[in-house]
Design an enzyme around this catalytic site. Sequence first.
Site, PDB file in Angstrom:
ATOM      1  N   HIS A 132      47.869 -21.397  34.355  1.00 60.38           N
ATOM      2  CA  HIS A 132      47.772 -20.652  35.326  1.00 60.38           C
ATOM      3  C   HIS A 132      46.260 -20.424  35.542  1.00 60.38           C
ATOM      4  CE1 HIS A 132      48.405 -17.768  38.389  1.00 60.38           C
ATOM      5  NE2 HIS A 132      48.989 -16.742  37.754  1.00 60.38           N
ATOM      6  N   GLN A 135      44.710 -17.541  37.415  1.00 61.28           N
ATOM      7  CA  GLN A 135      44.535 -16.172  36.899  1.00 61.28           C
ATOM      8  C   GLN A 135      43.510 -16.270  35.975  1.00 61.28           C
ATOM      9  OE1 GLN A 135      47.168 -13.767  37.337  1.00 61.28           O
ATOM     10  NE2 GLN A 135      45.373 -12.668  36.294  1.00 61.28           N
ATOM     11  N   ASP A 221      51.251 -10.765  28.151  1.00 66.08           N
ATOM     12  CA  ASP A 221      52.012 -11.073  29.377  1.00 66.08           C
ATOM     13  C   ASP A 221      53.632 -10.628  28.986  1.00 66.08           C
ATOM     14  OD1 ASP A 221      52.828 -12.322  31.578  1.00 66.08           O
ATOM     15  OD2 ASP A 221      52.025 -14.137  31.157  1.00 66.08           O
ATOM     16  N   ARG A 289      41.449 -11.610  41.761  1.00 65.90           N
ATOM     17  CA  ARG A 289      42.062 -13.055  42.052  1.00 65.90           C
ATOM     18  C   ARG A 289      41.799 -13.628  43.600  1.00 65.90           C
ATOM     19  NH1 ARG A 289      47.192 -14.288  40.298  1.00 65.90           N
ATOM     20  NH2 ARG A 289      47.034 -16.213  41.463  1.00 65.90           N
TER      21      ARG A 289
END
Length: 308
Positions: A132, A135, A221, A289
């Site tokens: 990712h 991120q 996470d 982001r």
Amino acid sequence: MTTLRHYLQFNDCSRSEIEYLFARAQWIKDRLRQGQPHHPLQNKTLAMIFEKSSTRTRVSFETGMGQLGGNVICLSKNDIQMARGETVEDTARVLSRMVDIVMIRTYAQTMVETFAAHSRVPIINGLTNEYHPCQVLADIFTFIEHRGPITGKTVVWIGDPNNVFYTWLQAAVLLDFKVHLSTPPGYPVDDTRITAAERARLETFADPFDAVRNAALVTTDVWTSMGFEAENDQRRRDFQQWQVNTALMKQAADDAVFMHCLPAHRGEEVTDDVIDGAQSLVWDEAENRMHAQKALLEFLLVGLQKSD
Ligand code: CP
Ligand code: NVA
């Protein structure tokens, strides 16, 4: 004309390019806050393909591209003929004749790689099972904003060594910091997936309390990532002790920050008091982001720019 570049993994950029993106994201963010328009991507179109759900990735790319003066087409899995058997290769050939850049959220990393190999335009990985990179770009930008350079620091990952974790490991090599990992028995790092340089940056701990000692950044996470839902019940049992709570945060450095890519499962991998507490940067992290990806979109479409 800029050279065709993709962003499929964090280390698709060099260290100096990543550092440029952090500085550029800050400039773009400041300019937006000052109410000054910045429209370098007029007449450019971003297509987004979502084979998995999203809140932040969808909204940050769509809003960010609009703020840069560009247009967006958002395609979910069932909107397009890929769901009815059109190949990834053919979809890439067609879309890249019409749009200027494509962001993809999907399952296998090989899908974004195949797409990129048949595309005339840049491809961005908006999350795969493996990585990712958008991120972690935003996460490190956020850390730098609050604490300065990350080089030499220790980042602690508690819980599942998933797509976001493996991306942190790539970033650790590129930007020269350490990663501590604590994960339950049965959920080890896949040694076949990491390089010798990544292995050298990584230290694993059986006990999460040992992992967080002197950490500058504690992150975690969900226990079950998208695509692994069948393992949910087992994982909920196995990960009970791998929760970021106040007792755990107390072991980290006094000025340590907490991050989570979100969405969070409050009461599982993180408690309310940590995610809503003074050390948590999760809302800045989510907002960033957009700023980081605006810098990335601009870089891939029009190259390095002077921040005056
Ligand atoms: N962190 C992240 O990528 O969030 P979404 O799944 O909401 O896009
Ligand atoms: N590891 C999580 C991240 C979600 C943004 C997942 O892949 O579901």
